[in-house]
Write a protein that holds these residues in place. Sequence first.
Motif, PDB file in Angstrom:
ATOM      1  N   ALA A 123     -10.638  -4.357  -7.301  1.00  0.00           N
ATOM      2  CA  ALA A 123      -9.316  -4.952  -7.114  1.00  0.00           C
ATOM      3  C   ALA A 123      -8.581  -4.300  -5.935  1.00  0.00           C
ATOM      4  N   SER A 124      -8.741  -2.988  -5.778  1.00  0.00           N
ATOM      5  CA  SER A 124      -8.120  -2.299  -4.646  1.00  0.00           C
ATOM      6  C   SER A 124      -8.750  -2.755  -3.337  1.00  0.00           C
ATOM      7  N   LEU A 125     -10.064  -2.905  -3.378  1.00  0.00           N
ATOM      8  CA  LEU A 125     -10.768  -3.421  -2.207  1.00  0.00           C
ATOM      9  C   LEU A 125     -10.262  -4.817  -1.868  1.00  0.00           C
ATOM     10  N   ALA A 126     -10.073  -5.631  -2.929  1.00  0.00           N
ATOM     11  CA  ALA A 126      -9.592  -6.995  -2.714  1.00  0.00           C
ATOM     12  C   ALA A 126      -8.194  -6.995  -2.100  1.00  0.00           C
ATOM     13  N   ALA A 127      -7.356  -6.036  -2.498  1.00  0.00           N
ATOM     14  CA  ALA A 127      -5.994  -5.970  -1.953  1.00  0.00           C
ATOM     15  C   ALA A 127      -6.041  -5.696  -0.442  1.00  0.00           C
ATOM     16  N   ILE A 128      -6.883  -4.749  -0.048  1.00  0.00           N
ATOM     17  CA  ILE A 128      -7.015  -4.425   1.384  1.00  0.00           C
ATOM     18  C   ILE A 128      -7.572  -5.636   2.138  1.00  0.00           C
ATOM     19  N   LEU A 129      -8.617  -6.256   1.565  1.00  0.00           N
ATOM     20  CA  LEU A 129      -9.249  -7.386   2.247  1.00  0.00           C
ATOM     21  C   LEU A 129      -8.323  -8.600   2.302  1.00  0.00           C
ATOM     22  N   LYS A 156       1.247 -12.770   3.350  1.00  0.00           N
ATOM     23  CA  LYS A 156       0.120 -13.683   3.165  1.00  0.00           C
ATOM     24  C   LYS A 156      -0.914 -13.044   2.244  1.00  0.00           C
ATOM     25  N   GLY A 157      -1.166 -11.765   2.439  1.00  0.00           N
ATOM     26  CA  GLY A 157      -2.139 -11.047   1.614  1.00  0.00           C
ATOM     27  C   GLY A 157      -1.754 -11.080   0.138  1.00  0.00           C
ATOM     28  N   ASN A 158      -0.462 -10.853  -0.139  1.00  0.00           N
ATOM     29  CA  ASN A 158       0.037 -10.927  -1.510  1.00  0.00           C
ATOM     30  C   ASN A 158      -0.210 -12.286  -2.133  1.00  0.00           C
ATOM     31  N   LEU A 208      -2.459 -14.519  -1.254  1.00  0.00           N
ATOM     32  CA  LEU A 208      -3.890 -14.736  -1.496  1.00  0.00           C
ATOM     33  C   LEU A 208      -4.344 -13.991  -2.746  1.00  0.00           C
ATOM     34  N   LEU A 209      -3.856 -12.769  -2.897  1.00  0.00           N
ATOM     35  CA  LEU A 209      -4.249 -11.948  -4.036  1.00  0.00           C
ATOM     36  C   LEU A 209      -3.744 -12.547  -5.348  1.00  0.00           C
ATOM     37  N   ASN A 210      -2.526 -13.090  -5.296  1.00  0.00           N
ATOM     38  CA  ASN A 210      -1.928 -13.642  -6.515  1.00  0.00           C
ATOM     39  C   ASN A 210      -2.618 -14.902  -7.006  1.00  0.00           C
ATOM     40  N   ASN A 211      -3.298 -15.592  -6.118  1.00  0.00           N
ATOM     41  CA  ASN A 211      -4.059 -16.768  -6.531  1.00  0.00           C
ATOM     42  C   ASN A 211      -5.481 -16.415  -6.957  1.00  0.00           C
ATOM     43  N   SER A 212      -5.831 -15.132  -6.876  1.00  0.00           N
ATOM     44  CA  SER A 212      -7.236 -14.751  -7.056  1.00  0.00           C
ATOM     45  C   SER A 212      -7.462 -14.109  -8.417  1.00  0.00           C
ATOM     46  N   PRO A 213      -8.711 -13.974  -8.828  1.00  0.00           N
ATOM     47  CA  PRO A 213      -9.006 -13.304 -10.104  1.00  0.00           C
ATOM     48  C   PRO A 213      -8.642 -11.818 -10.072  1.00  0.00           C
ATOM     49  N   TYR A 214      -8.379 -11.263  -8.897  1.00  0.00           N
ATOM     50  CA  TYR A 214      -8.065  -9.834  -8.805  1.00  0.00           C
ATOM     51  C   TYR A 214      -6.621  -9.535  -9.204  1.00  0.00           C
ATOM     52  N   LYS A 215      -5.842 -10.610  -9.373  1.00  0.00           N
ATOM     53  CA  LYS A 215      -4.424 -10.439  -9.693  1.00  0.00           C
ATOM     54  C   LYS A 215      -4.247  -9.553 -10.928  1.00  0.00           C
ATOM     55  N   GLU A 216      -5.092  -9.796 -11.952  1.00  0.00           N
ATOM     56  CA  GLU A 216      -4.920  -9.105 -13.231  1.00  0.00           C
ATOM     57  C   GLU A 216      -5.090  -7.593 -13.111  1.00  0.00           C
ATOM     58  N   GLN A 217      -5.943  -7.156 -12.188  1.00  0.00           N
ATOM     59  CA  GLN A 217      -6.175  -5.708 -12.069  1.00  0.00           C
ATOM     60  C   GLN A 217      -5.466  -5.079 -10.875  1.00  0.00           C
ATOM     61  N   SER A 218      -4.535  -5.815 -10.285  1.00  0.00           N
ATOM     62  CA  SER A 218      -3.985  -5.288  -9.034  1.00  0.00           C
ATOM     63  C   SER A 218      -3.105  -4.061  -9.251  1.00  0.00           C
ATOM     64  N   GLY A 219      -2.884  -3.683 -10.524  1.00  0.00           N
ATOM     65  CA  GLY A 219      -2.176  -2.434 -10.804  1.00  0.00           C
ATOM     66  C   GLY A 219      -2.877  -1.226 -10.200  1.00  0.00           C
ATOM     67  N   THR A 220      -4.210  -1.206 -10.256  1.00  0.00           N
ATOM     68  CA  THR A 220      -4.939  -0.066  -9.694  1.00  0.00           C
ATOM     69  C   THR A 220      -4.770   0.006  -8.180  1.00  0.00           C
ATOM     70  N   ALA A 221      -4.672  -1.174  -7.556  1.00  0.00           N
ATOM     71  CA  ALA A 221      -4.434  -1.191  -6.113  1.00  0.00           C
ATOM     72  C   ALA A 221      -3.075  -0.584  -5.800  1.00  0.00           C
ATOM     73  N   GLN A 222      -2.103  -0.903  -6.645  1.00  0.00           N
ATOM     74  CA  GLN A 222      -0.767  -0.334  -6.439  1.00  0.00           C
ATOM     75  C   GLN A 222      -0.775   1.181  -6.627  1.00  0.00           C
ATOM     76  N   PHE A 223      -1.498   1.658  -7.639  1.00  0.00           N
ATOM     77  CA  PHE A 223      -1.624   3.104  -7.845  1.00  0.00           C
ATOM     78  C   PHE A 223      -2.269   3.766  -6.632  1.00  0.00           C
TER      79      PHE A 223
END
Length: 561
Positions: free
Chosen positions: A365-371, A420-422, A424-439
């Motif tokens: 999910a963190s990788l997805a946030a960067i990408l 734009k990144g936000n 894209l992330l919010n429409n993706s399956p990674y949204k649910e785990q994006s807490g770890t990306a924030q950490f």
Amino acid sequence: MRSLKILPAILVLSAMPVTTTAQQPTILSEVVDKIVRQEQAEVQLLRQYSPLVETYIQNIRADQRLGAVPDGDKYFLGRAELAKGVELEPLEHDTGGVKHKVFGGWASFFSTEFVPRGFLQMIYLDMNGFDRQHYKIEYVRREFLGEVRCLVFDVDPLPKAGKGRFVGRIWVEDQDFHIVRFNGAYGGSSLTSNYFNFDSWRVSAGKNQWLPAFIYSEQGTVRDPKTKSLRFRAFRAQTRLWGYDLGSVREEQELSKVLVEGPTPVNDQSETANDYSPFQAERSWGRQAEDNVTERLERQGLMAPRGEVDKVLETVINNLEVTNNLDIQPEVRCRVLMTSTLESFTLGHTIVLSRGLVDVLPDEASLAAILAHELGHVVLGHRMDTQFGFFNRLRFDEKETFRHFDFARTPEEEQAAKQKGNELLNNSPYKEQSGTAQFFLQALKNRSKEIPNLISPHLGDRVSTSWTIVAAVFSAPPSEAEAKPAGNVIAAPPLGGRVKIDPWNDQLRMLKSKPVGTVAEAEKMPFEVTPFVIYLTRQGEHSATEAASAVSAKADSDTKP
Ligand SMILES: [Zn+2]
């Protein structure tokens, strides 16, 4: 085959208690002679290479709760010219005032705090005089490093050997008697050397070659014994070497391969329409510029060749694209920069992440946030400088690389890509785990003052930490105090834990290590330098037989790290 003759003697040796080895001087001395000859050959062999050398140093300060924590850092990237001994050409645009040629011997090494050549020196145990006239070499035991069976010896300089000699332990693979690891210090008698320790690893590159690749070093705080004034600050450092198989050797191989393949038509698009519309020509020109830059970086050893890690990143990109109904042409590709610095950027439709960044991202999910952020640049059509479509723009001295290539974005483009990144992330399956990306971003922000050089990009943009990932799990953005992962969550792992480098051909692989279980607070070490423990394997002709013997011999080795 010299080695076959000696192997039975080794088996006898290792089966005996350490104390009785002295009663077999002929056998032991034969083995030691082989090691000495092989090490002298290694010094000669290395003279043909000019690998890239990267040293990252973190000063250390004691923290009551967390143990040792980073407190300032230094970074060096250069090309070694081993033909000239321990010579280094910096690749940095700014060397931070480091005079890399002032190093004139052991004495000045210890009195100069951080000299890049000093770290490069640690690829050699002792360039002149590793032999029985200068050293006492005592057999200790047999031990596996990864799947490579090794003989372990303690090495001490003899009193008459003089200063600057190696003292410590060596691991010698038991087929051809290459030293594959040595752990200790230079100096023996000098005071400071007791504090400057290093652990130097060589890895197999096939063809009976073991090449220096990883060095971990550290030093405790050193005070003057009389005045108690500070002489050295405590530090930890990682040195990596790669890019041995670069340059003229590979170019010749590639060309002869093409020539042998013969008159195959070069045009692989003969089935499709032949003519380009101006629109397609524009795209094709952009693609050419991307290819030119990535190829140039790859030839220099700064970018990994296409491989496994690119595919992992592209899978995440694919997931982001599919769930956002994107059909981007030409397709988005991912590449990895070889360096440890944390950075990312886009070249047209090519997204580049540094190895260092991939290494410290805690999860997908963190990788997805960067990408997603980088994909934001692509979707918004942020362009690269297409002058690199002209081949003359690629002709410059390697030392000028970071001056010629600068892919950083304007603040406006950054802001737009964040949004734009936000999205894209919010429409993706990674949204649910994006807490770890924030950490992760919060951990990076908390640490950024102590690791300024690690987060300073060479080519692209630093990882933005002022970015709040608005996702379902955060109805409100977390405050700084709240953004602390609970329990066993690791916000960011230590440096270098995820991607494995092949120093010969620069191929990157994802490491396959087991889960570590419960992690104590002081063990979490976000963005910290840790020792290398390399799982050694044999490349090339020995690998099959070695695998078999490793299995059969495993039972009698209880000292596997
Ligand atoms: Zn950006």
